[in-house]
Every structure is written in structure tokens, then in C-alpha cells.
Design an enzyme around this catalytic site. Structure first.
Site, PDB file in Angstrom:
ATOM      1  N   HIS A  42     -27.352  43.857  67.254  1.00  0.00           N
ATOM      2  CA  HIS A  42     -26.974  45.270  67.147  1.00  0.00           C
ATOM      3  C   HIS A  42     -28.131  46.204  67.496  1.00  0.00           C
ATOM      4  O   HIS A  42     -27.910  47.386  67.743  1.00  0.00           O
ATOM      5  CB  HIS A  42     -26.383  45.579  65.762  1.00  0.00           C
ATOM      6  CG  HIS A  42     -27.378  45.745  64.657  1.00  0.00           C
ATOM      7  ND1 HIS A  42     -27.634  44.772  63.713  1.00  0.00           N
ATOM      8  CD2 HIS A  42     -28.165  46.796  64.324  1.00  0.00           C
ATOM      9  CE1 HIS A  42     -28.520  45.213  62.851  1.00  0.00           C
ATOM     10  NE2 HIS A  42     -28.864  46.441  63.196  1.00  0.00           N
ATOM     11  N   ASP A  60     -24.779  38.215  64.777  1.00  0.00           N
ATOM     12  CA  ASP A  60     -25.695  39.329  65.018  1.00  0.00           C
ATOM     13  C   ASP A  60     -27.105  38.799  65.265  1.00  0.00           C
ATOM     14  O   ASP A  60     -27.999  38.900  64.421  1.00  0.00           O
ATOM     15  CB  ASP A  60     -25.670  40.276  63.813  1.00  0.00           C
ATOM     16  CG  ASP A  60     -26.432  41.571  64.060  1.00  0.00           C
ATOM     17  OD1 ASP A  60     -26.711  41.876  65.243  1.00  0.00           O
ATOM     18  OD2 ASP A  60     -26.739  42.273  63.073  1.00  0.00           O
ATOM     19  N   SER A  76     -33.757  46.492  60.483  1.00  0.00           N
ATOM     20  CA  SER A  76     -32.808  45.679  61.245  1.00  0.00           C
ATOM     21  C   SER A  76     -33.520  44.825  62.292  1.00  0.00           C
ATOM     22  O   SER A  76     -34.426  45.287  62.992  1.00  0.00           O
ATOM     23  CB  SER A  76     -31.793  46.580  61.950  1.00  0.00           C
ATOM     24  OG  SER A  76     -30.889  47.146  61.047  1.00  0.00           O
TER      25      SER A  76
END
Length: 317
Positions: free
Chosen positions: A116, A166, A263
Site C-alpha cells: 500500500h 500487503d 507503514s
């Protein structure tokens, strides 16, 4: 890293596509991990004798020692503590960089991150910084170096905005010269399900809606097993809820967590035999809140994707 040594790493990890899948994943990963450790921390030094015509002998000096105690709270990382830590960003034509994701160096050309991160509002990932400790500080004990990005690859089963599979790989435009400031983390030896504790790192915010940290931070978290099966409600990012095969459920009974800007960064475990090395067990993916006690977050389980990662490690360009 010399081409000869690089060839040895690739030989261990692949030799050919067929070998990757015919030998035990654990064996290949263990060998590569040991080779990285020896490259950075072991040195052959001559031993001198005080008499004529004495033969030249060598001994191996191993500087891999000094295991740090487990972290009991979020705190700044120490110099050279996480030499695999990467920060991903977009650098525009005016040489201004927006840093927005983390990553983990896993070879001399590859950085592991979250898929992502390739959908950032700031633009494509085109620069990676390694060897950094504190941004905007040239007095810290660090050796920051920026690398241009040759390519980015997300897992073929990733479908934005859902955060299943992911995981992504960033290929650097040139090789990293390994040192105690910059070298790979080991890939996992196991799936992480039985680990009681993990260490998460990143330059993300310490609380929701705050600015990202200038300093690399570390925090101890714990494994919550499959608790996310019941605690994570289906939503846009996880429409089918938590996937226990491909994801890890990790959190803390205290106000400790990963947050915005973390992230793509790693959750790590200590190598049981090499105190200077870590395993990247998970990739920071998504969470309900940044620092709510006993509300675990969801991380991509790296072990599940070892064969896919090896395919990319086997590529030489």
C-alpha cells in the site's frame, strides 16, 4: 559487497528457480542470514609470533556481541541498532522529499515494504534512505545514504485498497555496501505465531494525528495469536476480516503501537544465536488505533511469502 560474495548469496538463495522450490525454505534463509552476519561482523586477522620464519596464521575476530535487553517502552533507537531500517519517500523535481513509509533491507539491492506504500498521495516511491538514525541531525552516530529506486513490485494478489497480501519489494538502482550501519535483516525462520514479543521500529507518529518522528523509534510489542479473528471487524481495508494465514496479530496491553508513517516498516525478533542480527517477521500494515491498550494491529506475515521473496532475490538486475 564484492561481486564474488554477492554471487555466493544468490547461490545460497537460488541457483535456479527450480532449486528455490526444491530445497527447504528454512535452510536457504538460515544460510543467507549466517553469510550476512559473517560479512559484516567477522574479520580474519593475522597472528604474529616473535621468532624468525614463523608461519603466518590467522584467527577470526567476531564483533557480533552485546545483546541488548528487551525494550520495555517506546524509546529512540541506538546507533547501529537497526542497520536494516529503511525510509521510503518521493523526491520531486525541486529536490524536496516527502518521507511516508518504512522498509527493511533484505539484500544488497532489495527493500521489503508494504504494497500500500506504492499508492501514497505523495507520489511514487523513488528514493530510499538507509543508515539513518535522526533526520535533520548530522551530529548523530549515523551514515545516512540515499538510493534511487530502479523498480517497485507489489505482490500479484494485492488489490488496493484491501490490505491482504500487503507486501512489496523495492529494487535499488545500485548495490549497498554493507557495514555496521547498513546491512540486511534476516528473513524469518518460522511463522512467528509462537513468539511472545516483537520489536517494532519506525519514524512514524507517536500518537494519532501527530507529526512523524525525526528519530528512529523502537517499541516492544507482543503477539496476540489469532485474537484478531474476533477483534478485527470487516472493513474497507479488510473486507473479510483478519486472515490468520497471511497476517500477524500484534499489540500491547499498554499504550504502545505503530502509527501513521510506520507503514511498510518491520516488526522484528532477535536472532537466537546472533545478538547482532534480527529477523523481519512482519510488515506494518493496518490498525484500528495508534496507541489503544489491548487493541492489536494487523501485520503482513513475512514467512508466508518466502518463496515469492526468493524469486526476487534470485534476480540479478
Amino acid at each position: 559487497m564484492s561481486m564474488r560474495l554477492l554471487g555466493s548469496v544468490l547461490l545460497i538463495l537460488s541457483l535456479s528457480g527450480a532449486l528455490v522450490f526444491s530445497q527447504s525454505p528454512d535452510r536457504a534463509v538460515q544460510q543467507a542470514c549466517t553469510l550476512f552476519k559473517k560479512t559484516v561482523f567477522e574479520e580474519r586477522v593475522p597472528i604474529s609470533f616473535f621468532f624468525a620464519n614463523a608461519p603466518i596464521t590467522y584467527e577470526t575476530v567476531d564483533s557480533c556481541h552485546g545483546s541488548r535487553p528487551l525494550i520495555v517502552g517506546g524509546s529512540p533507537a541506538e546507533a547501529k541498532e537497526f542497520p536494516h531500517a529503511a525510509r521510503l519517500g518521493n523526491r520531486n523535481a525541486d529536490n524536496k522529499t516527502n518521507w511516508f513509509c518504512g522498509g527493511t533491507l533484505i539484500s544488497n539491492r532489495l527493500v521489503l515494504t508494504a504494497a500500500h506504500c506504492f499508492y501514497s498521495e505523495f507520489g511514487a516511491v523513488n528514493v530510499v534512505r538507509l543508515g539513518e538514525l535522526e533526520f535533520d541531525n548530522d551530529k548523530d552516530d549515523a551514515q545516512p545514504e540515499d538510493f534511487e529506486v530502479l523498480s517497485t513490485t507489489m505482490h500479484p494478489d494485492y488489490s488496493n485498497p484491501a490490505l491482504y497480501n500487503d507486501i512489496g519489494i523495492v529494487r535499488l538502482s545500485r548495490a549497498v555496501n554493507f557495514s555496521q550501519y547498513k546491512h540486511p535483516a534476516c528473513l524469518p525462520f518460522d511463522d512467528g505465531e509462537r513468539h511472545e514479543t516483537f520489536v517494532a521500529i519506525g519514524w512514524g507518529a507517536q500518537q494519532f494525528a501527530q507529526k512523524q518522528s525525526k528519530k528512529l523509534l523502537k517499541v516492544q510489542l507482543r503477539g496476540y495469536g489469532q485474537r484478531c479473528l474476533t477483534s478485527v471487524e470487516p472493513n474497507e481495508e479488510l473486507p473479510n476480516g483478519y486472515n490468520a494465514s497471511t497476517q500477524l496479530c500484534i499489540g500491547s496491553p499498554e499504550s504502545k503501537d505503530t502509527c501513521n508513517g510506520d507503514s511498510g516498516g518491520p516488526v522484528l525478533s532477535y536472532h537466537k544465536d546472533y545478538p547482532c542480527m534480527y529477523h523481519v517477521m512482519g510488515i506494518t500494515s493496518t490498525g484500528v488505533a495508534c496507541d489503544t491498550p489491548d487493541v492489536p494491529s494487523v501485520y503482513t506475515r513475512v514467512y508466508y511469502y518466502l518463496n515469492w521473496i526468493k524469486q526476487h532475490l534470485a534476480r540479478t538486475s
